[in-house]
Structure formats: C-alpha cells, structure tokens
Design an enzyme around this catalytic site. Structure first.
Site, PDB file in Angstrom:
ATOM      1  N   GLY A  97       0.743  -1.255   0.000  1.00 27.05           N
ATOM      2  CA  GLY A  97       0.000   0.000   0.000  1.00 27.05           C
ATOM      3  C   GLY A  97       0.771   1.300   0.000  1.00 27.05           C
ATOM      4  O   GLY A  97       0.176   2.342  -0.260  1.00 27.05           O
ATOM      5  N   GLY A 114       3.135   2.449  -2.032  1.00 27.95           N
ATOM      6  CA  GLY A 114       3.729   2.873  -3.307  1.00 27.95           C
ATOM      7  C   GLY A 114       3.168   4.180  -3.850  1.00 27.95           C
ATOM      8  O   GLY A 114       1.997   4.505  -3.636  1.00 27.95           O
ATOM      9  N   CYS A 173       0.336   3.508  -6.206  1.00 32.12           N
ATOM     10  CA  CYS A 173      -0.463   2.383  -5.736  1.00 32.12           C
ATOM     11  C   CYS A 173      -1.756   2.916  -5.120  1.00 32.12           C
ATOM     12  O   CYS A 173      -1.741   3.932  -4.436  1.00 32.12           O
ATOM     13  CB  CYS A 173       0.378   1.651  -4.695  1.00 32.12           C
ATOM     14  SG  CYS A 173      -0.546   0.686  -3.535  1.00 32.12           S
TER      15      CYS A 173
HETATM   16  P1  5GP Z   1       7.386   3.726  -4.820  1.00 36.08           P
HETATM   17  O1  5GP Z   1       8.868   3.649  -4.613  1.00 36.08           O
HETATM   18  O2  5GP Z   1       7.029   4.279  -6.156  1.00 36.08           O
HETATM   19  O3  5GP Z   1       6.689   4.442  -3.703  1.00 36.08           O
HETATM   20  O4  5GP Z   1       6.844   2.236  -4.746  1.00 36.08           O
HETATM   21  C1  5GP Z   1       7.273   1.231  -5.632  1.00 36.08           C
HETATM   22  C2  5GP Z   1       6.510  -0.041  -5.351  1.00 36.08           C
HETATM   23  O5  5GP Z   1       5.091   0.139  -5.542  1.00 36.08           O
HETATM   24  C3  5GP Z   1       6.834  -1.186  -6.265  1.00 36.08           C
HETATM   25  O6  5GP Z   1       8.049  -1.804  -5.990  1.00 36.08           O
HETATM   26  C4  5GP Z   1       5.650  -2.116  -6.038  1.00 36.08           C
HETATM   27  O7  5GP Z   1       5.808  -2.888  -4.871  1.00 36.08           O
HETATM   28  C5  5GP Z   1       4.513  -1.139  -5.807  1.00 36.08           C
HETATM   29  N1  5GP Z   1       3.657  -1.029  -7.005  1.00 36.08           N
HETATM   30  C6  5GP Z   1       4.023  -0.784  -8.284  1.00 36.08           C
HETATM   31  N2  5GP Z   1       2.950  -0.720  -9.102  1.00 36.08           N
HETATM   32  C7  5GP Z   1       1.878  -0.948  -8.329  1.00 36.08           C
HETATM   33  C8  5GP Z   1       0.473  -1.032  -8.595  1.00 36.08           C
HETATM   34  O8  5GP Z   1      -0.016  -0.847  -9.702  1.00 36.08           O
HETATM   35  N3  5GP Z   1      -0.335  -1.298  -7.529  1.00 36.08           N
HETATM   36  C9  5GP Z   1       0.168  -1.496  -6.286  1.00 36.08           C
HETATM   37  N4  5GP Z   1      -0.695  -1.768  -5.308  1.00 36.08           N
HETATM   38  N5  5GP Z   1       1.480  -1.402  -5.992  1.00 36.08           N
HETATM   39  C10 5GP Z   1       2.326  -1.144  -6.999  1.00 36.08           C
END
Ligand code: 5GP
Length: 347
Positions: free
Chosen positions: A181, A183, A186
C-alpha cells in the site's frame, strides 16, 4: 473483529535524532553492505538500493546506468521484456546489477525456465512478485522455485507482518519484500482498505527476518533520500524505489513536452495503462489497482543517484555511523506526528 491499538508509523511520522559523532566528513562513510544469503549461500556487496520491477524503472537501461555508476546498486528488471531481449541483455557483467523478475503465472515461469535452459548458471538472483504474498499458492510457488534452483538468491513478496516473513524465509526466500500500500502509484489502500504503515512494517519484519538469518527489502513509500535513511534506520537490509527512479533517460519512456515543460508518464504495474500496454495481462500485480501520473522529466539518473547516495552518507554522518550497517543501531526515531495511525501512503 479486533482493533490493534499499538502505534504504527510511516516515514513521515518520524525524524532521526542526531548523535555525537567522530566522523569528519560524509566521505568517510561506507554506504555499501555485504551480505551472505541464507539459502543461496551467495554474497552481495554494494549499495543495497534496488530499482523496482516496474515499467519506466526496472529497465535494462537503468541496470547499465547502475553498472556505470559503480556503487553496486541493482535493478529488478521488469518481467515484460521478451525472452530474446532478456537473452541478449544478460551477460557476466549485467547480471551483477540485475534481479530477474517473475510473477506467479505459467507464462512467466515458462519464460524463466526457457531462459535458464538457454543460459544455464548465468543468473544469480531473482525476484518473485505476486498480488498477495499471503497466499498458500505463493508459498508453494516459492518452495518450487527454491527446489529447482537451490543456488539462486530469491527475493520475494510482498508482505507486511512478521509471521509471514518467517513463513517465506522457511520456504526458501533469502530476502522478503515488505510493503503493501505505500507505493507512489499504488491505490491499494484506497481500493481495498488493506495496508500497513511502512516504517512499522519494516521494523517488525526486519526483526522477524533477522531472527531467522534472513533479510528484508523495504519496498515502496520512499519519496526523498531521508525516507531511504529512515528505512535503513528501521532495519531494512535493502530498499526498493519506484517513483524516485522514474522519469529519467533510463526509463525507456517517451518524453512529452507541454507548455515548455517536459514530462514522462509513470504508472503502477496494475494500472489501466500497464494492463493496456501488456495486453492480455490481468491485474495480478500487487493487491489491487495502480494509477497513472505525469511526472517531470529528470534527465540522466546519475544526478538522482548522487542525491540519494549523498543523502544517505549524510544521514550516517549525523548519527555517527561509519558504515551503513551501523545506521540501524545508531538510529533513534523521534515521533513528530500527533495523529496516530493515519494512513497516508501512496495517495
Ligand atoms: P514507490 O517507490 O514508487 O513508492 O513504490 C514502488 C513499489 O510500488 C513497487 O516496488 C511495487 O511494490 C509497488 N507497485 C508498483 N505498481 C503498483 C500497482 O499498480 N499497484 C500497487 N498496489 N502497488 C504497486
């Protein structure tokens, strides 16, 4: 129904307290780590920061840039490259900077096994990613991959609680990926109500993993270098970044210009954009949907890397940690938010 009253924290809820230090300059700090993986028995040495297996982030161009940088960062290369491209990309050098990523689908597994047949013994580490790291099917999947490939370092997830970290490690995982959650693209928390404040997840999961000789990778929710320092301070062995590495030349995305400003599209791997792009694919990535955003084009990732590594070195200097390994021991978090358990995360 039960309510858990304990305080659970996100990165934004804390700051790291400075400590007396004998370090003169941030140049004196070693921010690489050395690990021996529990199951594969292999070793890792480098800055334990990983580019997420997402379009626009976990690209081959990113892996080449990390190799050029020379600090030992790695990339979880996203799973949508065709087999031939993967075969062309992987060699003795590029393998050092890459985690081969797969989901729990038949086609992913087939592609992976074909790759392993065509280039046996080349790949040393893989990343297993599923919608829900809590499913029994996932534990069986992990066991199967471990049985077939005893010498591979396996990173797998995502989960957010200690008991599941333990189960995955016992099933054959070397590095458990932690985060549901948080991300940047996300929408799980909005769409399902499911999640766990990321810093607390990291602290609790690291404790569980280290007790069994395993490791964790904090995945998601870092928006600035200080968040990465907080994740390491909380006990993370690796930190995975999506949004912070998006929007660069290495993203392999089109740069669009509007009103004199340059943008790049960035999207979650279960967003509509990703589904359309990899048509035929279903939203089996992570628990639930992702969104699509337009972010400013940021040029070469080398500058961003400098910011990240510089921030991390500086954080270590402030608490007197000569090595990144010492950061967690020397971290005292100060709570700075008044509200308890307010979930912010990605949105
Ligand atoms: P960020 O560094 O951008 O905050 O988070 C990256 C992470 O978000 C990724 O490694 C993956 O675990 C998660 N993530 C990527 N795409 C999605 C998505 O479409 N839905 C969700 N729930 N998580 C995602």
């Amino acid at each position: 129904m039960r309510i858990e009253e304990g305080v659970k924290l996100d990165f934004k809820d804390v700051l790291i307290r400075p400590k007396r230090s004998t370090l003169v300059s941030r140049k004196d700090v070693d921010i690489s780590r050395e690990f021996k993986f529990r199951w594969s028995g292999r070793t890792f040495r480098g800055v334990p920061v990983i580019a997420a297996n997402m379009d626009g982030v976990g690209t081959m161009a990113m892996a080449r840039a990390f190799l050029k940088d020379g600090n030992g960062l790695t990339v979880a290369v996203h799973k949508h490259y065709p087999l031939q491209e993967l075969l062309d990309f992987y060699n003795r050098k590029t393998v050092l900077a890459s985690w081969y990523s797969i989901g729990m689908t038949e086609s992913d597994e087939k592609k992976f096994e074909s790759f392993m047949k065509k280039k046996p013994g080349l790949i040393d580490k893989i990343c297993l990613d599923v919608a829900n790291g809590y499913s029994e099917a996932f534990v069986d999947f992990v066991k199967r991959v471990r049985e077939r490939h005893p010498g591979l370092t396996i990173m797998a997830g995502n989960v957010v609680t200690g008991e599941m970290v333990e189960q995955l490690i016992l099933a054959g995982v070397d590095v458990v990926k932690v985060g549901i959650g948080p991300g940047s693209v996300c929408t799980t928390r909005k769409m399902t109500g499911i999640g766990y404040p990321q810093l607390s997840a990291v602290i609790e999961c690291a404790d569980a993993a280290h007790g069994l000789g395993g490791l964790i990778c904090a995945d998601g929710g870092c928006t600035v270098p200080g968040d990465i320092a907080k994740a390491f301070g909380g006990g993370a062995d690796f930190v995975m970044l999506g949004g912070m590495f998006a929007g660069h030349d290495q993203s392999e995305e089109k740069v669009v210009e509007k009103d004199g400003k340059k943008y790049v599209v960035f999207y979650g791997m279960s967003s509509d954009t990703a589904m359309k792009r990899h048509k035929g694919g279903v939203a089996e990535y992570r628990a639930s949907e992702g969104k699509t955003v337009k972010i400013h084009y940021r040029g070469d990732v080398a500058d961003t890397l400098q910011d990240i590594l510089g921030g991390l070195r500086s954080a270590c200097t402030y608490v007197g940690a000569k090595k990144l390994k010492e950061l967690s021991k020397r971290t005292t978090f100060i709570r700075v938010s008044q509200q308890l358990n307010t979930v912010f995360g990605g949105e």
